[in-house]
Scaffold this motif. Structure first.
Motif, PDB file in Angstrom:
ATOM      1  N   ILE A 342      17.336 -15.315 -22.570  1.00  0.00           N
ATOM      2  CA  ILE A 342      16.003 -14.328 -22.630  1.00  0.00           C
ATOM      3  C   ILE A 342      16.103 -13.637 -24.179  1.00  0.00           C
ATOM      4  CG2 ILE A 342      14.334 -12.790 -22.662  1.00  0.00           C
ATOM      5  CD1 ILE A 342      14.785 -14.150 -19.756  1.00  0.00           C
ATOM      6  N   ASP A 369      10.936  -7.422 -15.587  1.00  0.00           N
ATOM      7  CA  ASP A 369      10.476  -8.641 -15.094  1.00  0.00           C
ATOM      8  C   ASP A 369      11.098  -8.808 -13.505  1.00  0.00           C
ATOM      9  OD1 ASP A 369      10.074 -10.819 -14.478  1.00  0.00           O
ATOM     10  OD2 ASP A 369       9.024 -11.345 -16.127  1.00  0.00           O
ATOM     11  N   VAL A 372      14.209 -11.960 -14.027  1.00  0.00           N
ATOM     12  CA  VAL A 372      15.044 -12.138 -14.994  1.00  0.00           C
ATOM     13  C   VAL A 372      16.605 -12.362 -14.410  1.00  0.00           C
ATOM     14  CG1 VAL A 372      16.207 -11.254 -17.087  1.00  0.00           C
ATOM     15  CG2 VAL A 372      13.747 -11.111 -17.123  1.00  0.00           C
ATOM     16  N   PRO A 391      16.176 -16.699 -17.731  1.00  0.00           N
ATOM     17  CA  PRO A 391      14.603 -16.793 -16.997  1.00  0.00           C
ATOM     18  C   PRO A 391      15.405 -17.136 -15.802  1.00  0.00           C
ATOM     19  CG  PRO A 391      15.386 -19.068 -18.317  1.00  0.00           C
ATOM     20  CD  PRO A 391      16.618 -17.762 -18.469  1.00  0.00           C
ATOM     21  N   ASP A 399       9.454 -18.846 -21.739  1.00  0.00           N
ATOM     22  CA  ASP A 399       8.115 -18.121 -21.008  1.00  0.00           C
ATOM     23  C   ASP A 399       8.129 -16.674 -21.437  1.00  0.00           C
ATOM     24  OD1 ASP A 399       7.230 -20.756 -19.842  1.00  0.00           O
ATOM     25  OD2 ASP A 399       8.649 -21.006 -18.772  1.00  0.00           O
ATOM     26  N   TYR A 400       9.233 -15.983 -21.606  1.00  0.00           N
ATOM     27  CA  TYR A 400       9.988 -14.624 -21.186  1.00  0.00           C
ATOM     28  C   TYR A 400       9.040 -13.912 -23.165  1.00  0.00           C
ATOM     29  CZ  TYR A 400      11.649 -15.292 -16.869  1.00  0.00           C
ATOM     30  OH  TYR A 400      11.573 -16.221 -15.089  1.00  0.00           O
TER      31      TYR A 400
END
Lengths: 470, 470
Positions: A342, A369, A372, A391, A399-400
């Protein structure tokens, strides 16, 4: 004002290098992580310093942007420019000679385009060591290593790239050539242009050759991999080893997650350690033959195990075992690429702040988040960690996208609070330029801008790298 | 345009430092060799970085020259200005604190005015070593050590002053403060302002504090003095020792003439060696306790004697013997002063060129004036020699006034022919400024002038040092 080169400009520039105009190959417009894309009006591959000089003279007079390019392995987008009038790419790849080796002076002279592993090889042939070493050494070129002040896995003992340079030859933005290929350990004759060019990422001049420091080849090498209870114990182990063992050359921290990522991609890869420890270290020390390094290192490690600083541990008994330990360490970036990060961070903090950083940053990341996954690894002995975020299992980095920037902010906020650096060894390039402008020391930034304007008034050299282009 | 400060300027400047105007003491207008004399409108002794900043802001706005002053021990006239409008002297002597010591980070933070031996002491109290060491360490201050990138007797192992600095705080010529007191081993965030300020001799900024690197204190020290057949054998001995003994920290060459000069002044001083050898070396190696350094060093030295690289030799068996060896080495500058030099040179050449330089320079000097006596000594392991010239017995340096410049030209010609440096560790100051302008690399000189103009457009900081004032 920068302009796009005309047909006439390109004809003149190609005449300098003796090349036929051709479309610029895609490989010259990309960088390893695919986060930045470049454009270019031409690819120029000069064969000699005089040709670099002629190219810069012409481009300075006309206001044509020049992107110096070495091995292209940099990770911060310093080698590609996607904005503004199309630049010319100045690749040093055809200037790849080792000009000379002077074993008695512990020095060699390499052209900027020499591949790092070829420089290492030339030193070895002369029974010497050139210690700069990193995963990309088979394709990285020494000019780029110096332009970015590269780090790698032997900084602990031998210093960063800048510490390995005795002198440089560089073409300044106006085309003038600085002849500084000295073989001296001491030379206090004016401002240190060498250290200014090194780490300036090709924005102040183009390094065309360098005199590099060589060292005696180690007669003995001790390599060990040890499970450690955590980062704090790893640091205590580092201090204990450093007191006892001269010649500590590497002290790498590896997380269980990093090993798991490697194992997910290459399940047959053997692990020197059993039981998947959450943290481990790779320790290496080198010394002259007959100095009893192995005995001392073994005794120090045994003491450390007794003191609870390390658990399970293996000392390499053969070159194959040593290679297996390093192979695991060097597969971690591969494992990371396979999972897909990410966000990646190349940070340093004071040694005493390392364990605190790792604990706090994990909380900071989770607060943004909680799904993670962190893979934290790197050059513990230098205070330099690669702190990369991944992720959750089953999800993808894409998605992040919404939180990636906030994650980086959180990590970098913590680094700043601890007096650290957001670029320990990769440089600023284009990826961290705006953050440097926002967070850097204002007086230093003002001085940097003044120096850039003084040496490159037309702003032709690698515009937009390190500093914003006007 | 520089101006002389008015009464009003002086009142404002004194108000900043809280001092009462007074005549400038003579000691601030001289330098150790008495070759340059300064003038000054005022002596300012700021107590804090903010006061340095306020002084530079005022002087930049008004065009008043500022001469930064540290311990005043420099040997090239960088600390005194005799031309142009009277400057103010900015002495860092009241900023002499050790701000903090971080043993776990192997670092301490010292203000620029801290005496070098106090910095060493603070490190020792924390069970660490700060290795910068030189004869003047009892009065030299760290700010000047960094401004001149000082060398000294442990460069071989630990590097020059610049290699011992992790971060700096510096006031730029416009009064802005660069806050760079980082404790990081790796930090690639933009141009290296630290290395630019270090060695700039106070012409680009005033270093007000620095974070310095500390090292483990050696647990064992081996010191030896050996007669050698000549410089070539000394060099072969150096290479042989370096291969065998890790941690070689000093390798000093001493000529019989240097010892004779000491003995002439201090006849009772004991000589560790018998028979007045024409050349000798002082060798020192350090290492951690229990690493068997003494045995290895003794074996290597015995082998060297066997191979004819050294003759009579003594290994210090006590701290007193070690002190006697170093005492002799450190008396050489005293002995030289007593005789009175015609000309002194602080040169470096590639290691492989040392013996050739010594032989050729002796011929060069004799060709100018065969009566001149050479005393050549210094840091052989760094390729750095102090090559000093003295009158024939019974004559005085003043008798050679007519040839002094030609002698220096002859020595420096030889240095240049060998790719060497005319200032290895002392800097340029005012003494070597014109020679640098004449002999230096033109592209580097142009870059230096551009950088000076960019950072100090009014030319207020130490004008006439390193570069000619406009």
């Amino acid at each position: 004002m920068l302009i796009e080169p005309t047909e006439d400009d390109l004809a003149r520039l190609h005449a300098i290098t003796g090349e036929t105009p051709a479309p610029v190959p895609e490989a010259y417009l990309t960088e390893p992580r695919g986060r930045h894309r470049g454009q270019a009006a031409a690819l120029l591959r000069p064969r000699a310093t005089e040709e670099v000089s002629a190219i810069l003279s012409h481009c300075a007079a006309r206001g044509i942007a020049v992107i110096p390019r070495s091995g292209g392995t940099g990770l911060v987008g310093g080698q590609v420019r996607g904005e503004g009038p199309a630049p010319v790419i100045l690749s040093l790849e055809r200037m790849d000679r080792i000009r000379w080796v002077a074993a008695e002076d512990d020095a060699l002279c390499a052209e900027a385009g020499a591949i790092l592993s070829d420089v290492q090889g030339a030193a070895a042939e002369a029974d010497r060591l050139f210690p700069l070493s990193m995963a990309s050494e088979g394709s990285a070129r020494i000019g780029g290593n110096l332009a970015t002040n590269a780090g790698g896995v032997q900084v602990l003992r031998y210093g960063n790239a800048r510490d390995l340079v005795l002198g440089i030859e560089a073409v300044l933005p106006d085309g003038s050539v600085h002849h500084g290929l000295k073989t001296l350990r001491k030379d206090n004759t004016g401002y240190d242009l060498r250290h200014l060019m090194i780490g300036a990422e090709g924005t102040l001049g183009v390094i065309t050759a360098a005199v590099l420091r060589l060292f005696p080849r180690p007669g003995e090498t001790v390599t060990a991999m040890l499970a450690v209870p955590g980062p704090e114990a790893a640091l205590a182990l580092f201090h204990a080893m450093r007191r006892r063992v001269e010649g500590l050359s590497a002290f790498e921290l590896i997380s269980g997650r990093g090993v798991a990522f490697v194992r997910a991609g290459w399940p047959d890869r053997p692990d020197p350690l059993a039981d998947d420890p959450p943290w481990r270290v790779l320790v290496e020390a080198t010394g002259p033959e007959g100095a009893g390094l192995a005995e001392r290192a073994e005794a120090a490690l045994a003491e450390a195990v007794e003191a609870g600083l390390a658990g399970d541990g293996v000392i390499a008994q053969s070159e194959a075992q040593r290679a297996a330990m390093w192979g695991l360490r060097e597969m971690i970036p591969e494992g990371n690429r396979r999972v897909g990060a990410i966000a990646s961070h190349d940070i340093s903090v004071p040694l005493s702040a390392i364990a605190g950083f790792i604990a706090a940053a994990e909380r900071d990341v989770a607060a943004v988040d909680a799904s993670v996954r962190v893979n934290c690894f790197g050059h513990l002995g230098d205070g330099n960690l690669h702190y990369n975020l991944f992720p959750a299992e089953g999800r993808r980095a894409a998605d992040y996208r919404g939180v990636a920037e906030r994650l980086t902010q959180a990590v970098h906020d913590r680094v700043h609070a601890l007096g650290g650096s957001i670029s320990a060894e990769h440089g600023i390039g284009r990826a961290k330029r705006d953050e440097l402008a926002a967070r850097g020391d204002p007086a230093k930034l003002a001085a940097m801008r003044a120096i850039k304007a003084a040496l490159d008034p037309g702003g032709i050299l690698n515009p937009g790298a390190v500093l914003a282009a006007d």
